[in-house]
Enzyme design. Structure first.
Site, PDB file in Angstrom:
ATOM      1  N   LEU A   8     -17.098 -84.928  34.479  1.00 45.39           N
ATOM      2  CA  LEU A   8     -17.630 -86.232  34.869  1.00 45.39           C
ATOM      3  C   LEU A   8     -16.905 -87.411  34.214  1.00 45.39           C
ATOM      4  O   LEU A   8     -17.358 -88.547  34.301  1.00 45.39           O
ATOM      5  CB  LEU A   8     -19.132 -86.293  34.571  1.00 45.39           C
ATOM      6  CG  LEU A   8     -19.957 -85.221  35.300  1.00 45.39           C
ATOM      7  CD1 LEU A   8     -21.429 -85.335  34.937  1.00 45.39           C
ATOM      8  CD2 LEU A   8     -19.753 -85.277  36.804  1.00 45.39           C
ATOM      9  N   CYS A   9     -15.760 -87.142  33.574  1.00 44.21           N
ATOM     10  CA  CYS A   9     -14.956 -88.227  32.993  1.00 44.21           C
ATOM     11  C   CYS A   9     -14.177 -88.940  34.084  1.00 44.21           C
ATOM     12  O   CYS A   9     -13.653 -88.309  35.000  1.00 44.21           O
ATOM     13  CB  CYS A   9     -13.968 -87.677  31.960  1.00 44.21           C
ATOM     14  SG  CYS A   9     -14.719 -87.295  30.395  1.00 44.21           S
ATOM     15  N   MET A  31     -14.021 -89.741  25.002  1.00 38.20           N
ATOM     16  CA  MET A  31     -13.726 -88.360  25.389  1.00 38.20           C
ATOM     17  C   MET A  31     -12.232 -88.069  25.296  1.00 38.20           C
ATOM     18  O   MET A  31     -11.837 -86.964  24.931  1.00 38.20           O
ATOM     19  CB  MET A  31     -14.249 -88.062  26.796  1.00 38.20           C
ATOM     20  CG  MET A  31     -15.771 -88.090  26.894  1.00 38.20           C
ATOM     21  SD  MET A  31     -16.618 -87.070  25.656  1.00 38.20           S
ATOM     22  CE  MET A  31     -15.992 -85.456  26.039  1.00 38.20           C
ATOM     23  N   GLU A  32     -11.399 -89.050  25.591  1.00 37.31           N
ATOM     24  CA  GLU A  32      -9.956 -88.858  25.472  1.00 37.31           C
ATOM     25  C   GLU A  32      -9.560 -88.646  24.011  1.00 37.31           C
ATOM     26  O   GLU A  32      -8.731 -87.782  23.705  1.00 37.31           O
ATOM     27  CB  GLU A  32      -9.210 -90.046  26.079  1.00 37.31           C
ATOM     28  CG  GLU A  32      -9.235 -90.091  27.594  1.00 37.31           C
ATOM     29  CD  GLU A  32     -10.570 -90.507  28.222  1.00 37.31           C
ATOM     30  OE1 GLU A  32     -10.698 -90.401  29.448  1.00 37.31           O
ATOM     31  OE2 GLU A  32     -11.494 -90.934  27.493  1.00 37.31           O
ATOM     32  N   ASP A  48      -3.135 -72.229  16.953  1.00 38.77           N
ATOM     33  CA  ASP A  48      -2.247 -71.336  17.683  1.00 38.77           C
ATOM     34  C   ASP A  48      -0.940 -71.098  16.931  1.00 38.77           C
ATOM     35  O   ASP A  48      -0.456 -69.967  16.851  1.00 38.77           O
ATOM     36  CB  ASP A  48      -1.940 -71.909  19.069  1.00 38.77           C
ATOM     37  CG  ASP A  48      -0.988 -71.021  19.850  1.00 38.77           C
ATOM     38  OD1 ASP A  48      -1.289 -69.819  19.996  1.00 38.77           O
ATOM     39  OD2 ASP A  48       0.055 -71.525  20.314  1.00 38.77           O
TER      40      ASP A  48
END
Length: 167
Positions: free
Chosen positions: A77-78, A113-114, A128
Site C-alpha cells: 500500500l506504499c 517506509m523508504e 548475507d
C-alpha cells in the site's frame, strides 16, 4: 473501521491505498536505524575489509539505496514516490554494526517506509555477506528515528543522541 483511524481500510474493512491526490507536495525526510549484532571477530573483519565476499559496507550501502527506490514494489500500500536522495551510513561497534538510512523527497506523502526499507535491506546485506563467518548474527532494533514534513510535522524518537556516522 476507517472511522477508528485505520486509513488503509475502507468502510467495508477492505485494504485500500490512501488517496493523496488532494495533498500539496512538500519536502519530506525520514531517518531509520537498525543494528546487526555479531561477534567481535566479525565486526572487526568488516572494519578491516577482511570479509571474503568483499567490501561489506559498500555493497550494503548500494543495496539500501536500491531498496529505498523499490519500496512500493515490496510494501503493497506504499505510494510510488520520486525519491530525491538516499544516504546509507554505518557505525561499527565492538559487537554490532548500526545502519542509518536517510531518505528525502518532495512529494505528497512521507518517506518513512523508504527509510525503513533501505535500512533493513542494508542490514540483510551485511548479514548475507558475513553469514559464512558468523552464523549467530541477529538483525534488530529497526526503528524510525526522525521524520519531517507533511501534516503530522516533525518527529524525533526519544533518546536520539545524534551519534555521528562516519562510514
Amino acid at each position: 473501521m476507517s472511522d477508528a483511524g485505520f486509513t488503509h481500510i475502507d468502510p467495508l474493512g477492505r485494504a485500500r491505498m490512501v488517496d493523496v491526490t488532494p495533498k500539496e507536495a512538500s519536502h519530506r525526510r525520514a531517518i531509520a536505524r537498525a543494528r546487526v549484532f555479531m561477534s567481535a571477530d566479525t565486526a572487526s573483519a568488516v572494519a578491516r575489509g577482511a570479509v571474503a565476499k568483499g567490501d561489506v559496507l559498500a555493497v550494503a550501502r548500494v543495496a539500501g539505496i536500491q531498496a529505498a527506490k523499490r519500496t512500493p514494489e515490496l510494501i503493497p500500500l506504499c505510494h510510488p514516490l520520486l525519491v530525491g536522495a538516499v544516504l546509507v551510513n554505518f557505525r561499527i561497534e565492538d559487537t554490532y554494526i548500526e545502519i542509518e538510512a536517510e531518505v528525502e523527497t518532495v512529494d505528497r506523502t512521507g518517506v518513512e517506509m523508504e527509510a525503513l526499507t533501505a535500512c533493513t535491506v542494508a542490514a540483510l546485506t551485511v548479514y548475507d555477506m558475513c553469514k559464512s563467518r558468523d552464523k549467530e548474527m541477529v538483525i534488530g532494533e529497526v526503528a524510525l528515528w526522525e521524520k519531517s514534513g507533511g501534516r503530522s510535522g516533525h518527529y524525533r524518537r526519544p533518546g536520539d543522541e545524534g551519534v555521528g556516522y562516519d562510514n
